[in-house]
Design an enzyme around this catalytic site. Structure first.
Site, PDB file in Angstrom:
ATOM      1  N   SER A   1       0.831  -1.217   0.000  1.00 29.51           N
ATOM      2  CA  SER A   1       0.000   0.000   0.000  1.00 29.51           C
ATOM      3  C   SER A   1       0.860   1.261   0.000  1.00 29.51           C
ATOM      4  CB  SER A   1      -0.878   0.032   1.250  1.00 29.51           C
ATOM      5  OG  SER A   1      -1.768  -1.043   1.233  1.00 29.51           O
TER       6      SER A   1
ATOM      7  N   HIS B   1      -2.727   1.205  -4.475  1.00 29.03           N
ATOM      8  CA  HIS B   1      -2.049   0.158  -5.234  1.00 29.03           C
ATOM      9  C   HIS B   1      -2.122   0.515  -6.720  1.00 29.03           C
ATOM     10  CE1 HIS B   1      -1.403  -3.158  -2.210  1.00 29.03           C
ATOM     11  NE2 HIS B   1      -2.074  -2.266  -1.526  1.00 29.03           N
TER      12      HIS B   1
ATOM     13  N   HIS C   1      -5.402  -8.578  -0.962  1.00 30.07           N
ATOM     14  CA  HIS C   1      -5.245  -8.896   0.457  1.00 30.07           C
ATOM     15  C   HIS C   1      -6.271  -9.941   0.875  1.00 30.07           C
ATOM     16  CE1 HIS C   1      -3.568  -4.848   0.103  1.00 30.07           C
ATOM     17  NE2 HIS C   1      -2.813  -5.152   1.145  1.00 30.07           N
TER      18      HIS C   1
ATOM     19  N   TYR D   1      -8.149  -9.804   3.341  1.00 28.12           N
ATOM     20  CA  TYR D   1      -9.396  -9.179   3.818  1.00 28.12           C
ATOM     21  C   TYR D   1     -10.327  -8.759   2.676  1.00 28.12           C
ATOM     22  CZ  TYR D   1      -6.875  -4.763   2.949  1.00 28.12           C
ATOM     23  OH  TYR D   1      -6.161  -3.751   2.380  1.00 28.12           O
ATOM     24  N   GLU D   2      -9.816  -8.784   1.426  1.00 30.94           N
ATOM     25  CA  GLU D   2     -10.689  -8.369   0.317  1.00 30.94           C
ATOM     26  C   GLU D   2     -11.726  -9.444  -0.006  1.00 30.94           C
ATOM     27  OE1 GLU D   2      -8.795  -6.047  -2.949  1.00 30.94           O
ATOM     28  OE2 GLU D   2      -6.952  -6.568  -1.880  1.00 30.94           O
TER      29      GLU D   2
ATOM     30  N   ALA E   1       3.089  -1.947   3.952  1.00 28.55           N
ATOM     31  CA  ALA E   1       2.988  -0.866   4.925  1.00 28.55           C
ATOM     32  C   ALA E   1       2.626  -1.531   6.250  1.00 28.55           C
ATOM     33  CB  ALA E   1       1.909   0.113   4.503  1.00 28.55           C
TER      34      ALA E   1
ATOM     35  N   MET F   1      -1.380  -6.333   7.435  1.00 32.87           N
ATOM     36  CA  MET F   1      -2.492  -7.158   6.935  1.00 32.87           C
ATOM     37  C   MET F   1      -2.109  -7.980   5.694  1.00 32.87           C
ATOM     38  SD  MET F   1      -5.447  -4.256   7.233  1.00 32.87           S
ATOM     39  CE  MET F   1      -5.497  -3.104   8.621  1.00 32.87           C
ATOM     40  N   SER F   2      -0.825  -8.242   5.510  1.00 31.23           N
ATOM     41  CA  SER F   2      -0.417  -8.929   4.278  1.00 31.23           C
ATOM     42  C   SER F   2       0.834  -9.760   4.530  1.00 31.23           C
ATOM     43  CB  SER F   2      -0.144  -7.899   3.181  1.00 31.23           C
ATOM     44  OG  SER F   2       0.991  -7.129   3.525  1.00 31.23           O
TER      45      SER F   2
ATOM     46  N   ASN G   1       2.897   4.042  10.859  1.00 29.34           N
ATOM     47  CA  ASN G   1       2.287   4.511  12.117  1.00 29.34           C
ATOM     48  C   ASN G   1       2.756   3.628  13.269  1.00 29.34           C
ATOM     49  OD1 ASN G   1       0.270   2.641  10.520  1.00 29.34           O
ATOM     50  ND2 ASN G   1      -0.129   2.301  12.704  1.00 29.34           N
TER      51      ASN G   1
ATOM     52  N   HIS H   1      -6.310   4.621   6.900  1.00 31.00           N
ATOM     53  CA  HIS H   1      -5.719   4.240   5.613  1.00 31.00           C
ATOM     54  C   HIS H   1      -5.151   5.471   4.908  1.00 31.00           C
ATOM     55  CE1 HIS H   1      -4.889   1.738   2.197  1.00 31.00           C
ATOM     56  NE2 HIS H   1      -5.709   2.402   1.401  1.00 31.00           N
TER      57      HIS H   1
HETATM   58  N1  HPA Z   1      -2.048  -2.262  11.498  1.00 33.81           N
HETATM   59  C1  HPA Z   1      -2.262  -3.107  10.470  1.00 33.81           C
HETATM   60  N2  HPA Z   1      -1.876  -2.848   9.232  1.00 33.81           N
HETATM   61  C2  HPA Z   1      -1.246  -1.691   9.005  1.00 33.81           C
HETATM   62  C3  HPA Z   1      -0.996  -0.758  10.019  1.00 33.81           C
HETATM   63  C4  HPA Z   1      -1.429  -1.073  11.338  1.00 33.81           C
HETATM   64  O1  HPA Z   1      -1.244  -0.295  12.303  1.00 33.81           O
HETATM   65  N3  HPA Z   1      -0.358   0.287   9.438  1.00 33.81           N
HETATM   66  C5  HPA Z   1      -0.225  -0.005   8.122  1.00 33.81           C
HETATM   67  N4  HPA Z   1      -0.765  -1.205   7.846  1.00 33.81           N
END
Ligand code: HPA
Length: 266
Positions: A28, A58, A80, A82-83, A110, A205-206, A229, A241
């Protein structure tokens, strides 16, 4: 003929037959790197059966060409878990990569940091991972090949090469453990505390399903996180996001320098 062999033929017809030395999957906010490759772009929509990455930030195309004189195959985005709820959705792209004769895969993502000394805008290379999701892309695979050993899943040799490249560029590239949460919602502060106790240094998440699939397919693999973050509850900020997409380019610029240097050293 298998689906992956068919699509590999289609890709070779468009982009030439020379095998890529490195496959690169962009996470991402990192999709712009696909624009840096001199070569042929194949939109995912031209590859029947190819999973579409439907996440903003993306760049859904496969670019085959050269970067720093090295033949690469760059996936501008990934689907992903989750999609669609299918952890094996990246299996076809990785099978295609293997079919094209590629042996090395670099995954990027990310991620949120769980360590005070790894700040947003920085990078972390994965030394290992924790599959916190309870899911696995090899569930349902009938062959004994499903019992994949993951002791050195994150290839020590590729990691050493990336570490040397980062050092030469003067860029901090700490190693750490990445924990896979399914998403798509961000975590609770309690989950973040749990992940820290588990021994995770970053989370996202990947990547974990792709590492498992890559090892299953015999690809050597490594992964680098761009930290966007701090984990939920660790900093006085709202995670979003939008923030991921806004901060990722800072880390992406560093990642690009490490990657270019790595390719020069290959
Ligand atoms: N959690 C999950 N996925 C992420 C995060 C997060 O804090 N930051 C970027 N992708």
């Amino acid at each position: 003929m298998s689906k992956s062999a068919e699509l590999a033929d289609l890709i070779r017809a468009k982009a030439g037959v020379e095998p890529p030395a490195l496959g690169l999957i962009l996470g991402s906010g990192l999709g712009h790197l696909a624009e840096e490759v001199e070569g042929v772009a194949v939109p995912y929509s031209d590859l029947p059966g190819f999973p579409h990455a439907g996440v903003s930030g993306h760049n859904p195309k496969l670019v085959i060409g050269t970067l720093e004189g090295v033949r690469v195959a760059v996936f501008g985005g990934r689907v992903h878990y989750y999609e669609h709820g299918n952890p094996a959705e990246m299996r076809l792209p990785l099978e295609i990569l293997r079919e094209l004769g590629c042996e090395q895969l670099l995954l990027t993502n990310a991620a949120g940091s769980l360590r005070e000394d790894i700040a947003p805008g920085g990078l972390m290379m994965l030394s290992d991972h924790i599959n916190f999701s309870g899911n696995n892309p090899l569930i349902g695979e009938p062959s004994d090949a499903r019992f994949v050993p993951l002791t050195e899943a994150h290839d020590p040799q590729i990691r050493a090469g990336l570490a040397a490249a980062a050092k030469a560029e003067g860029i901090d590239l700490p190693e750490g453990v990445y924990c896979w949460f399914s998403g798509p919602c961000f975590e609770t502060p309690a989950e973040i505390r749990a992940a820290r106790i588990f021994g995770a240094d970053a989370l996202g998440m990947s990547t974990v399903p792709e590492v498992i699939l890559a090892r299953f397919l015999g690809l050597r693999v490594a992964a680098v996180s761009v930290i966007t973050n701090m984990g939920a509850g660790m900093a006085d900020e709202q995670i979003s996001h939008e923030q991921t997409k806004a901060i990722a380019p800072m880390g992406a610029a560093k990642l690009e320098r490490v990657l270019r240097r790595y390719l020069q050293q290959l």
